[in-house]
Write a protein that holds these residues in place. Sequence first.
Motif, PDB file in Angstrom:
ATOM      1  N   ILE A 234       1.048  -1.286  -0.136  1.00  0.00           N
ATOM      2  CA  ILE A 234      -0.163   0.096   0.109  1.00  0.00           C
ATOM      3  C   ILE A 234       0.717   1.154   0.321  1.00  0.00           C
ATOM      4  O   ILE A 234       1.539   2.215   1.369  1.00  0.00           O
ATOM      5  N   PRO A 235       1.267   2.039  -1.191  1.00  0.00           N
ATOM      6  CA  PRO A 235       2.254   2.565  -1.633  1.00  0.00           C
ATOM      7  C   PRO A 235       1.445   4.144  -0.790  1.00  0.00           C
ATOM      8  O   PRO A 235       0.513   4.391  -0.742  1.00  0.00           O
ATOM      9  N   LYS A 236       1.652   5.052   0.077  1.00  0.00           N
ATOM     10  CA  LYS A 236       2.217   6.343   0.725  1.00  0.00           C
ATOM     11  C   LYS A 236       1.306   7.203  -0.138  1.00  0.00           C
ATOM     12  O   LYS A 236       0.600   8.147   0.565  1.00  0.00           O
ATOM     13  N   ASP A 237       0.981   6.831  -1.563  1.00  0.00           N
ATOM     14  CA  ASP A 237       0.014   7.967  -2.541  1.00  0.00           C
ATOM     15  C   ASP A 237      -1.169   7.263  -2.837  1.00  0.00           C
ATOM     16  O   ASP A 237      -1.938   7.482  -3.509  1.00  0.00           O
ATOM     17  N   LYS A 238      -1.558   6.176  -1.840  1.00  0.00           N
ATOM     18  CA  LYS A 238      -2.875   5.195  -2.113  1.00  0.00           C
ATOM     19  C   LYS A 238      -3.514   5.730  -1.437  1.00  0.00           C
ATOM     20  O   LYS A 238      -3.316   5.843   0.193  1.00  0.00           O
ATOM     21  N   GLU A 239      -4.486   6.010  -1.744  1.00  0.00           N
ATOM     22  CA  GLU A 239      -6.140   6.338  -0.566  1.00  0.00           C
ATOM     23  C   GLU A 239      -6.572   5.107   0.327  1.00  0.00           C
ATOM     24  O   GLU A 239      -6.914   3.975  -0.557  1.00  0.00           O
ATOM     25  N   PHE A 240      -6.467   4.926   1.439  1.00  0.00           N
ATOM     26  CA  PHE A 240      -7.129   3.873   2.121  1.00  0.00           C
ATOM     27  C   PHE A 240      -8.534   3.494   2.003  1.00  0.00           C
ATOM     28  O   PHE A 240      -9.029   2.356   2.083  1.00  0.00           O
ATOM     29  N   LYS A 241      -9.866   4.435   0.790  1.00  0.00           N
ATOM     30  CA  LYS A 241     -10.342   4.001   0.819  1.00  0.00           C
ATOM     31  C   LYS A 241     -11.301   2.776  -0.153  1.00  0.00           C
ATOM     32  O   LYS A 241     -11.593   2.532   0.159  1.00  0.00           O
ATOM     33  N   TYR A 242      -9.420   2.573  -1.318  1.00  0.00           N
ATOM     34  CA  TYR A 242      -9.731   2.062  -1.386  1.00  0.00           C
ATOM     35  C   TYR A 242      -9.279   0.667  -1.389  1.00  0.00           C
ATOM     36  O   TYR A 242      -9.511  -0.376  -1.875  1.00  0.00           O
ATOM     37  N   ILE A 243      -8.443   0.480  -0.017  1.00  0.00           N
ATOM     38  CA  ILE A 243      -8.250  -0.637   0.528  1.00  0.00           C
ATOM     39  C   ILE A 243      -9.228  -1.687   1.270  1.00  0.00           C
ATOM     40  O   ILE A 243      -9.794  -0.897   2.835  1.00  0.00           O
ATOM     41  N   THR A 244      -9.835  -2.610   0.820  1.00  0.00           N
ATOM     42  CA  THR A 244     -11.558  -2.570   1.711  1.00  0.00           C
ATOM     43  C   THR A 244     -10.715  -3.948   2.870  1.00  0.00           C
ATOM     44  O   THR A 244      -9.289  -4.437   3.142  1.00  0.00           O
ATOM     45  N   GLY A 245     -11.094  -4.085   4.167  1.00  0.00           N
ATOM     46  CA  GLY A 245     -11.294  -4.835   4.906  1.00  0.00           C
ATOM     47  C   GLY A 245     -10.479  -6.080   5.062  1.00  0.00           C
ATOM     48  O   GLY A 245      -9.454  -6.898   5.702  1.00  0.00           O
ATOM     49  N   GLU A 246     -11.352  -6.990   3.943  1.00  0.00           N
ATOM     50  CA  GLU A 246     -11.157  -8.074   2.913  1.00  0.00           C
ATOM     51  C   GLU A 246      -8.590  -8.077   2.012  1.00  0.00           C
ATOM     52  O   GLU A 246      -9.010  -9.099   2.640  1.00  0.00           O
ATOM     53  N   ARG A 247      -9.367  -7.088   1.180  1.00  0.00           N
ATOM     54  CA  ARG A 247      -7.636  -7.017   0.719  1.00  0.00           C
ATOM     55  C   ARG A 247      -6.902  -6.803   2.138  1.00  0.00           C
ATOM     56  O   ARG A 247      -5.788  -7.456   1.804  1.00  0.00           O
ATOM     57  N   LEU A 248      -7.143  -5.892   2.851  1.00  0.00           N
ATOM     58  CA  LEU A 248      -5.871  -6.041   4.285  1.00  0.00           C
ATOM     59  C   LEU A 248      -5.721  -7.282   5.345  1.00  0.00           C
ATOM     60  O   LEU A 248      -4.595  -7.339   5.060  1.00  0.00           O
ATOM     61  N   LYS A 249      -7.109  -8.213   4.745  1.00  0.00           N
ATOM     62  CA  LYS A 249      -6.335  -9.365   5.675  1.00  0.00           C
ATOM     63  C   LYS A 249      -5.772 -10.159   4.770  1.00  0.00           C
ATOM     64  O   LYS A 249      -4.256 -10.278   5.367  1.00  0.00           O
ATOM     65  N   GLU A 250      -5.865  -9.663   3.551  1.00  0.00           N
ATOM     66  CA  GLU A 250      -4.632 -10.530   2.509  1.00  0.00           C
ATOM     67  C   GLU A 250      -3.597 -10.790   2.286  1.00  0.00           C
ATOM     68  O   GLU A 250      -2.294 -11.139   2.503  1.00  0.00           O
ATOM     69  N   ILE A 251      -3.124  -8.962   2.861  1.00  0.00           N
ATOM     70  CA  ILE A 251      -1.981  -8.076   2.936  1.00  0.00           C
ATOM     71  C   ILE A 251      -1.024  -8.897   3.697  1.00  0.00           C
ATOM     72  O   ILE A 251       0.116  -9.278   4.067  1.00  0.00           O
ATOM     73  N   THR A 252      -2.127  -8.853   4.811  1.00  0.00           N
ATOM     74  CA  THR A 252      -1.552  -9.202   6.100  1.00  0.00           C
ATOM     75  C   THR A 252      -1.064 -10.136   6.140  1.00  0.00           C
ATOM     76  O   THR A 252       0.385 -11.002   6.825  1.00  0.00           O
ATOM     77  N   TYR A 253      -1.794 -11.205   5.894  1.00  0.00           N
ATOM     78  CA  TYR A 253      -1.768 -12.634   5.884  1.00  0.00           C
ATOM     79  C   TYR A 253      -0.178 -13.069   5.030  1.00  0.00           C
ATOM     80  O   TYR A 253       0.755 -13.878   5.291  1.00  0.00           O
ATOM     81  N   GLU A 254      -0.018 -12.311   3.502  1.00  0.00           N
ATOM     82  CA  GLU A 254       1.411 -12.473   2.688  1.00  0.00           C
ATOM     83  C   GLU A 254       2.531 -12.131   3.425  1.00  0.00           C
ATOM     84  O   GLU A 254       2.787 -12.989   3.243  1.00  0.00           O
ATOM     85  N   ILE A 255       2.418 -11.256   4.764  1.00  0.00           N
ATOM     86  CA  ILE A 255       3.192 -10.859   5.438  1.00  0.00           C
ATOM     87  C   ILE A 255       3.549 -11.397   5.966  1.00  0.00           C
ATOM     88  O   ILE A 255       4.488 -12.041   6.653  1.00  0.00           O
ATOM     89  N   ASN A 256       2.445 -11.936   6.805  1.00  0.00           N
ATOM     90  CA  ASN A 256       2.995 -13.057   7.643  1.00  0.00           C
ATOM     91  C   ASN A 256       3.698 -14.628   8.080  1.00  0.00           C
ATOM     92  O   ASN A 256       4.378 -15.071   8.128  1.00  0.00           O
ATOM     93  N   ILE A 257       2.921 -14.499   6.670  1.00  0.00           N
ATOM     94  CA  ILE A 257       3.914 -16.043   4.905  1.00  0.00           C
ATOM     95  C   ILE A 257       5.257 -15.910   4.514  1.00  0.00           C
ATOM     96  O   ILE A 257       5.928 -16.837   3.927  1.00  0.00           O
TER      97      ILE A 257
END
Length: 329
Positions: free
Chosen positions: A275-298
């Motif tokens: 999620i780069p600094k120039d990206k607005e968080f309104k386009y990041i859904t809770g589901e997408r954030l879960k996917e990103i977090t999972y990828e970071i944890n593996i």
Amino acid sequence: MKQLTEGQRYKLEAYLQAGKKKDDIASLLGVHRSTIYRELRRNKLRASDKYDGDYAQYRYELRKSQRSRYVKFTNIVEAHARTMLIDLNYSPEQICGRCKLLGYPMVSHERLYQWIWKDKQNAGNLFWYLRRRGRKHKKRGNKNKDRGWVKNRTSISERPPIVDTRSRLGDLEIDTVIGKGQKGAILTINDRKAGFLWTAKLPSKEARWVTTATINILKPYKGYIHTITSDNGSEFAGHMEIAKELGIKFYFARPYHSWERGSNENLNGILRQYIPKDKEFKYITGERLKEITYEINIRPRKRLGFMSPKEAIAFKNMKQFKKYMEKFK
């Protein structure tokens, strides 16, 4: 450098037992005297031990198996590296370390960087998948000097020394990542030992949202967590409520000492890769954030011997985990 054969090692053992001098043994085996002295120095457990041909051969074969082998940057190796870089967001060092752990052929991380920069010179886009895309660090300086001060803070100087050793699970760090135009926020919490990450999307970084989200995330782990360390941002004004609800101690790092929460700073940097600094968080859904977090944890971590945080957490027997980690010290 001359090495003895397996047969020569057994003869060396017999000659030593017969009381022959080392220089005479060298002549009998047809090698230089330094080869004999080196063999005796390298292939005994302790200098005082008697030379054993079987044990010497075992030590030789063990070193040989651990020796790094030259790997050509073939099309197959390149395709494997490309997949790990683009699809898994691994860094060159993570690619190299993970392949070594799994026994896959891979070139060094220096060679991978050369490959990426050559691709950039040829108008390629591989460098976009690097965490910082080749950018240099910018010093924070005093840009946050006017941040609000939190009341009733407990300084990190009072934190138990065991937290610094990273020897137990349950010592956490916490921070917020802010969206473009200071709109929206993501709460990040990580375990200092395993590097495991929890996240939550927030409407803003106001203390009420941070406090509620922190308690909701960590309540299932109550009794297993010990401390949390944050910076001095006003979003952590509810630290006393968090500490009371979770039965833990809440500490604050010294101002402008980001390295005191180094693991969290590093994870926030990894999150920015998605999620780069120039990206607005309104386009990041809770589901997408879960996917990103999972990828970071593996993703593999160097300090975990290129295991992932998820794999490290899976070691229920901490003695087994410590034994595993000894290999990488």
